[in-house]
Design an enzyme around this catalytic site. Sequence first.
Site, PDB file in Angstrom:
ATOM      1  N   THR A   1    -128.973   5.503 -42.027  1.00  0.00           N
ATOM      2  CA  THR A   1    -130.288   5.555 -41.400  1.00  0.00           C
ATOM      3  C   THR A   1    -131.027   6.795 -41.882  1.00  0.00           C
ATOM      4  O   THR A   1    -130.457   7.635 -42.577  1.00  0.00           O
ATOM      5  CB  THR A   1    -130.140   5.605 -39.875  1.00  0.00           C
ATOM      6  OG1 THR A   1    -129.594   6.884 -39.510  1.00  0.00           O
ATOM      7  CG2 THR A   1    -129.209   4.501 -39.369  1.00  0.00           C
TER       8      THR A   1
ATOM      9  N   TYR B   1    -125.557  18.624 -32.408  1.00  0.00           N
ATOM     10  CA  TYR B   1    -125.782  17.172 -32.423  1.00  0.00           C
ATOM     11  C   TYR B   1    -124.648  16.453 -31.703  1.00  0.00           C
ATOM     12  O   TYR B   1    -124.891  15.564 -30.862  1.00  0.00           O
ATOM     13  CB  TYR B   1    -125.889  16.677 -33.865  1.00  0.00           C
ATOM     14  CG  TYR B   1    -125.919  15.171 -33.984  1.00  0.00           C
ATOM     15  CD1 TYR B   1    -127.057  14.456 -33.652  1.00  0.00           C
ATOM     16  CD2 TYR B   1    -124.795  14.465 -34.417  1.00  0.00           C
ATOM     17  CE1 TYR B   1    -127.082  13.068 -33.745  1.00  0.00           C
ATOM     18  CE2 TYR B   1    -124.816  13.081 -34.510  1.00  0.00           C
ATOM     19  CZ  TYR B   1    -125.969  12.391 -34.172  1.00  0.00           C
ATOM     20  OH  TYR B   1    -125.980  11.017 -34.257  1.00  0.00           O
TER      21      TYR B   1
ATOM     22  N   LYS C   1    -124.776  14.036 -28.325  1.00  0.00           N
ATOM     23  CA  LYS C   1    -124.262  12.663 -28.283  1.00  0.00           C
ATOM     24  C   LYS C   1    -123.203  12.499 -27.195  1.00  0.00           C
ATOM     25  O   LYS C   1    -123.088  11.420 -26.602  1.00  0.00           O
ATOM     26  CB  LYS C   1    -123.706  12.291 -29.656  1.00  0.00           C
ATOM     27  CG  LYS C   1    -124.756  12.164 -30.752  1.00  0.00           C
ATOM     28  CD  LYS C   1    -125.602  10.920 -30.596  1.00  0.00           C
ATOM     29  CE  LYS C   1    -126.952  11.128 -29.999  1.00  0.00           C
ATOM     30  NZ  LYS C   1    -127.737   9.880 -29.884  1.00  0.00           N
TER      31      LYS C   1
END
Length: 297
Positions: free
Chosen positions: A203, A166, A170
């Site tokens: 989120t 991840y 990014k």
Amino acid sequence: MAEQKGRTFVVTGATSGLGLVTARELAAHGGRVLLAVRDAARGEEVASSLRRAYPGAEVEVRQIDLLNLNSIRRAAEQIGAEESVDVLVNNAGISMVEHSVTALGAERHLAANHLGHFALTALLEPALRRSPAPRVVTVTSYMHEKGELDLDDVAWSRKYSPIAAYSASKLANAVFAVELARREQSSSSPITSILAHPGYSNTPMQSKGTGITGIAMRVLGRLFAQSPEMGALPQLFAATEPDLAGGSYIGPDGRGGRSGHPIPVQPSAAAQDPELGRRLWERSQQLTGIGWHTPES
């Protein structure tokens, strides 16, 4: 935020989290918003709710699967056939998934978070250049600072970690946005490329992990993360503030950049490395089969 009437925004991943807040605020301020989402039915539900909340709001759904090049091409063709696109917000993302390799030969985080957006941005380039002030906002994470890109092993065929994969994806977002800004400096009709990150925001991504790591993410998210409404502020600022220069990076102003209101900040040294930018650009074109044309000055 100023009124956005007369401007068309494309927001990927707009059915939840930061994307939903971004789409909602743009629609509330008069912008025409295209919800570029994988689940079209869920997208229609969101669009209907926004139209009810803001009578007269222009909100439409465009189905796109960022892991499927055919889907990306169809969506870009449909959007590009309409008129200009003023702002593309590359917001959608996945996190903490088990190791898998897509049809492009790339690990899933890299494919969804970077390669899908690279392809979409390139294919929407003509529609963006029809705008008087085109802009691309790419959403990264402060986790990009820990990311490492191995462009010789995009499938992560050796040791795999969801967090590391991840973070690498990014970093790819950050490198792409900076490299796009660098390349557009010589364009006769430049697209302004802006990078943004939401800090530590609660989120749906916080619920994606499994096992002890997943439990920790959910608990810490509820206890310490800021709301999606606050987390979306940097990308909303990046999408609408008129005087931002290409290559700007917007993040929260709080301690460690984890929370707060949007201000210009600095990406990592790796994100600004021109050689890494060149190599990622070339590798992305190779993997997707999609190129980019920058008009001469």
